[in-house]
Design an enzyme around this catalytic site. Structure first.
Site, PDB file in Angstrom:
ATOM      1  N   ARG A  27       0.813  -1.220   0.000  1.00  0.00           N
ATOM      2  CA  ARG A  27       0.000   0.000   0.000  1.00  0.00           C
ATOM      3  C   ARG A  27       0.852   1.277   0.000  1.00  0.00           C
ATOM      4  O   ARG A  27       0.335   2.379  -0.162  1.00  0.00           O
ATOM      5  CB  ARG A  27      -0.922   0.017   1.226  1.00  0.00           C
ATOM      6  CG  ARG A  27      -1.903  -1.120   1.249  1.00  0.00           C
ATOM      7  CD  ARG A  27      -2.774  -1.048   2.481  1.00  0.00           C
ATOM      8  NE  ARG A  27      -3.626   0.116   2.464  1.00  0.00           N
ATOM      9  CZ  ARG A  27      -4.838   0.150   1.929  1.00  0.00           C
ATOM     10  NH1 ARG A  27      -5.343  -0.917   1.373  1.00  0.00           N
ATOM     11  NH2 ARG A  27      -5.549   1.248   1.959  1.00  0.00           N
ATOM     12  N   GLU A 495      -2.699  -1.166 -22.191  1.00  0.00           N
ATOM     13  CA  GLU A 495      -2.375  -1.912 -20.972  1.00  0.00           C
ATOM     14  C   GLU A 495      -0.923  -2.415 -21.011  1.00  0.00           C
ATOM     15  O   GLU A 495      -0.217  -2.359 -20.009  1.00  0.00           O
ATOM     16  CB  GLU A 495      -3.379  -3.059 -20.808  1.00  0.00           C
ATOM     17  CG  GLU A 495      -3.166  -3.983 -19.625  1.00  0.00           C
ATOM     18  CD  GLU A 495      -3.177  -3.299 -18.266  1.00  0.00           C
ATOM     19  OE1 GLU A 495      -3.483  -2.097 -18.165  1.00  0.00           O
ATOM     20  OE2 GLU A 495      -2.832  -3.978 -17.276  1.00  0.00           O
ATOM     21  N   GLU A 502       5.177   1.072 -15.541  1.00  0.00           N
ATOM     22  CA  GLU A 502       5.066   1.163 -14.084  1.00  0.00           C
ATOM     23  C   GLU A 502       6.058   0.293 -13.336  1.00  0.00           C
ATOM     24  O   GLU A 502       6.415   0.606 -12.210  1.00  0.00           O
ATOM     25  CB  GLU A 502       3.632   0.892 -13.612  1.00  0.00           C
ATOM     26  CG  GLU A 502       3.146  -0.500 -13.848  1.00  0.00           C
ATOM     27  CD  GLU A 502       1.704  -0.689 -13.391  1.00  0.00           C
ATOM     28  OE1 GLU A 502       1.282  -0.048 -12.430  1.00  0.00           O
ATOM     29  OE2 GLU A 502       1.011  -1.504 -14.010  1.00  0.00           O
ATOM     30  N   HIS A 518      -0.285   9.602 -37.647  1.00  0.00           N
ATOM     31  CA  HIS A 518      -0.708  10.993 -37.418  1.00  0.00           C
ATOM     32  C   HIS A 518       0.239  11.725 -36.468  1.00  0.00           C
ATOM     33  O   HIS A 518      -0.138  12.708 -35.860  1.00  0.00           O
ATOM     34  CB  HIS A 518      -2.136  11.026 -36.893  1.00  0.00           C
ATOM     35  CG  HIS A 518      -3.118  10.440 -37.865  1.00  0.00           C
ATOM     36  ND1 HIS A 518      -3.469  11.075 -39.033  1.00  0.00           N
ATOM     37  CD2 HIS A 518      -3.761   9.251 -37.868  1.00  0.00           C
ATOM     38  CE1 HIS A 518      -4.318  10.314 -39.714  1.00  0.00           C
ATOM     39  NE2 HIS A 518      -4.509   9.193 -39.022  1.00  0.00           N
ATOM     40  N   LYS A 617      -0.582   0.327  -4.203  1.00  0.00           N
ATOM     41  CA  LYS A 617      -1.588  -0.541  -4.799  1.00  0.00           C
ATOM     42  C   LYS A 617      -2.972   0.100  -4.880  1.00  0.00           C
ATOM     43  O   LYS A 617      -3.598   0.093  -5.921  1.00  0.00           O
ATOM     44  CB  LYS A 617      -1.655  -1.853  -4.014  1.00  0.00           C
ATOM     45  CG  LYS A 617      -2.641  -2.866  -4.550  1.00  0.00           C
ATOM     46  CD  LYS A 617      -2.172  -3.444  -5.858  1.00  0.00           C
ATOM     47  CE  LYS A 617      -3.145  -4.441  -6.457  1.00  0.00           C
ATOM     48  NZ  LYS A 617      -2.903  -4.619  -7.890  1.00  0.00           N
TER      49      LYS A 617
HETATM   50  C1  F6R Z   1      -1.845  -0.590 -12.862  1.00  0.00           C
HETATM   51  C2  F6R Z   1      -2.758  -0.493 -11.751  1.00  0.00           C
HETATM   52  C3  F6R Z   1      -3.545   0.754 -11.590  1.00  0.00           C
HETATM   53  C4  F6R Z   1      -4.957   0.422 -11.106  1.00  0.00           C
HETATM   54  C5  F6R Z   1      -5.724   1.700 -10.775  1.00  0.00           C
HETATM   55  C6  F6R Z   1      -7.140   1.407 -10.340  1.00  0.00           C
HETATM   56  O1  F6R Z   1      -1.230  -1.835 -12.906  1.00  0.00           O
HETATM   57  O2  F6R Z   1      -2.859  -1.378 -10.945  1.00  0.00           O
HETATM   58  O3  F6R Z   1      -3.579   1.490 -12.770  1.00  0.00           O
HETATM   59  O4  F6R Z   1      -5.611  -0.316 -12.091  1.00  0.00           O
HETATM   60  O5  F6R Z   1      -5.062   2.393  -9.764  1.00  0.00           O
HETATM   61  O6  F6R Z   1      -7.151   0.595  -9.216  1.00  0.00           O
HETATM   62  P1  F6R Z   1      -8.450  -0.182  -8.779  1.00  0.00           P
HETATM   63  O7  F6R Z   1      -8.728  -1.205  -9.833  1.00  0.00           O
HETATM   64  O8  F6R Z   1      -8.103  -0.790  -7.462  1.00  0.00           O
HETATM   65  O9  F6R Z   1      -9.553   0.815  -8.689  1.00  0.00           O
END
Ligand code: F6R
Length: 622
Positions: A27, A495, A502, A518, A617
């Site tokens: 976190r 993605e 990241e 473009h 996270k």
């Molecule tokens: C990228 C990633 C972030 C989450 C975003 C939304 O790998 O994990 O881009 O997808 O912060 O998070 P959630 O899905 O928990 O709302």
């Protein structure tokens, strides 16, 4: 976005806090700290950096304190140094607390408290909370001049006074050195769970820090607080109204949050996809009749079928899944749909009415931007649904109905299995809506049959692990990459680029392949790998044309193609294949090699895959 853990019981608190912090480290990992309370004295240890750094500064003999709080930080206010690390102690030295969230009016409160004689050490918003509680506790008098009611618990009263003044989001655990047999947890906007064990309690940001000790918990709602004392615990609102909370079973198990022989959670979570996708689909797909049963939203299907508009909203990877959802809803169900960045949606006075279906997509169910968008959509009368992974999370509880992903905890900061499950749920929903509108049963049966094959096909992709590693190795010195796809593979290009950025810190851009000419084509050199997702689909010939355009300019190509496609070989400097499937389901397969590519690139560059720089996270701040 910061993890908090607190222990109140009969065992030594210190090792329990440290273990809990390790579970919550995903976190945030800018700084870490613990405060232990023994004989009316706080022992505080904190440092910048990771939990491992904190362990280094702890005394060799563990404290015998049986009450304590801990924190792992994702910095918002103030640089990640030791002074700004939590726990924060107030100016009187009697209040210690850890906080996850943001205090929006901290600057005004700080100014006022300084005028009142309080002193500050850190640059954080959190210290304002500590000082505010300390201020009311010390004075024993409310802002309006009234004294604390006689017979009340002065510590609890001071906490309530402070939160009458505070705006923002918070999950906190608070101790007072005068009251070693009391601990308080307060929640608004940030997650907070109370694990209830035998003569012991653990407050934490999520269940992973609790599950080793007890499988029973209560989930506090916004505006609620819990006071733990020697006889048990009481729950009430911050404005002192009693609330009764139900004890619930924590639905995750210990093995789900262990590495189980893998080197990284991301690696484990990529590998888990065949099995978790099977769980996600199980019992929901009726191939024979071409139907889908999504229990959580069954009551809303009538509204969904009749709606004139679907808005999907999410952030990051979940937004990419939402973009696939937009294409699916439009193509299979013929319902006008659009995916919105949750962070933008809320601030542009969007048109949402009672006929709108709003679908929030979130792994954590705690993302502040997505939650704010949900609240706005509700306010404007939309039917609000959630596609969420974490059971009981704030978004799951705030939406009118929803579908869980059922993929178990996702701990790696880079989202992988949640993406494929989000796309799977959106696919199921689009097919069912299509069936209720115009999609033939033969078409639905065909799609669902293919969908049920996806877990097995994902497994087959793993046979190219070494090949993907070698492709990452061959391009590891390249600092800029392009990811290009068309149609259903365009969201996958976005993605793929996000994954690489990241965790490997390589600059990458995802684009619809045709957009390249473009502008971005000016970037093409042999120093910029271009990853093409060029599976057999309706735009196959077109994307071959785009590959030619890159090769003609000396660009190097990494191509994700359909297994057995011989024609594409001359177009690829490096080739990865995925099993064949129908166009609408291809993102579920084509994203997997890109996850693997990003993973290997990050490992080869020597980065901490599960704890990438500057990230956390679940993003519980706006
Ligand atoms: C990228 C990633 C972030 C989450 C975003 C939304 O790998 O994990 O881009 O997808 O912060 O998070 P959630 O899905 O928990 O709302």
């Amino acid at each position: 976005m910061c993890g908090i853990v607190a222990y109140f019981g009969k065992k030594q608190a210190q090792p329990i806090l440290i273990e809990g912090l390790k579970r919550l480290e995903y976190r945030g990992y800018d700084s870490a700290g613990v405060a232990l309370l023994k004989a009316n004295q706080f022992e505080v240890y904190k440092t910048s950096g990771r939990i491992a750094n904190l362990e280094e500064i702890l005394p060799e003999t563990e404290s015998r304190a049986v009450v304590g709080i801990g924190h792992t930080r994702w910095a918002t206010h103030g640089v990640p140094n030791t002074i700004n690390a939590h726990p924060h102690i107030d100016y009187t030295g009697k209040i210690a607390l850890v906080h996850n969230g943001i205090i929006e009016n901290y600057a005004i409160l700080k100014k006022w408290l300084i005028k009142e004689g309080c002193t500050f050490k850190s640059e954080t918003d959190t210290e304002v909370v500590a000082n505010l509680i300390g201020y009311f506790y010390e004075r024993n008098r409310a802002r309006n001049g009234e004294n604390a009611p006689s017979g009340s618990n002065r510590f609890e009263w001071a906490v309530q006074q402070a939160f009458n003044e505070i705006y923002g989001t918070y999950g906190l655990a608070i101790m007072c050195s005068d009251c070693p047999d009391v601990m308080i947890g307060v929640k608004k906007g940030s997650p907070l769970i109370l694990g209830v064990g035998k003569e012991e309690y653990i407050i934490a940001s999520d269940a992973s820090a609790i599950i080793e000790h007890t499988s029973q918990a209560i989930y506090l709602s916004d505006g609620e607080m819990v006071t733990i004392h020697s006889e048990g615990f009481d729950t009430k609102t911050i404005s002192n109204e009693e609330v009764t909370k139900e004890l619930k079973d924590i639905e995750i198990s210990l093995d789900q949050i262990e590495l189980e022989g893998f080197e990284h959670y991301m690696q484990k979570e990529i590998a888990e996809q065949p099995q978790v996708l099977e769980t996600c689909l199980k019992g929901r797909v009726d191939v024979k009749n071409g139907r889908v049963i999504l229990g959580g939203i069954q009551d809303k299907l009538r509204d969904l079928t009749r709606t004139k508009r679907i808005i999907l909203s999410a952030c990051g990877t979940a937004w990419h899944a939402g973009l696939v959802g937009e294409f699916l809803f439009e193509q299979l169900a013929r319902i006008p749909s659009e995916v919105e960045y949750a962070s933008e949606f809320r601030y542009r006075n969007p048109i949402v009415d009672e006929g709108t279906i709003f679908i929030a997509i979130s792994q954590s169910g705690e993302t502040a931007d997505t939650l704010a968008a949900v609240e706005l959509a509700k306010e404007r009368g939309a039917t609000v649904l959630g596609i969420v992974n974490v059971v009981g999370s704030t978004i799951a509880r705030t939406t009118d109905a929803g579908v869980y992903l059922r993929v178990g905890p996702e701990i790696g900061v880079a989202s992988t299995k949640a993406f494929t499950a989000q796309v799977s749920v959106l696919t199921m929903l689009a097919i069912e809506l299509g069936r209720r509108r115009h999609l033939s049963s033969e078409m639905a049966q065909g799609l669902l049959k293919e969908l049920m094959e996806i877990p097995k096909k994902v497994e087959q992709i793993f046979s190219q692990k070494e090949q993907t590693r070698q492709i990452a190795q061959a391009n590891i010195d390249k600092d800029n990459w392009l990811f290009l796809g068309r149609g259903f593979n365009y969201p996958v290009a976005l993605e793929g680029a996000l994954k690489l950025k990241e965790i490997s810190y390589i600059h990458a851009e995802g684009l619809p392949a045709a957009e390249m000419k473009h502008g971005p084509i000016a970037l093409i050199t042999d120093n910029m790998p271009a990853v093409f997702i060029a599976t057999k689909c309706s735009q196959y010939e077109k994307i071959i044309g785009n590959i030619e355009e890159v090769r003609a300019r000396g660009g190097r190509t990494i191509v994700v193609a359909t297994e057995g496609d011989e024609h594409i070989k001359p177009y690829a400097d490096h080739l990865i294949t995925v099993p064949d499937t129908v166009e609408q389901l291809q993102p579920l397969l084509t994203v997997v090699p890109l996850q693997m590519l990003a993973y290997h690139a990050a490992v080869l560059r020597g980065h901490d895959v599960d704890k990438p720089r500057n990230l956390a996270k679940s993003v519980t701040v706006e």
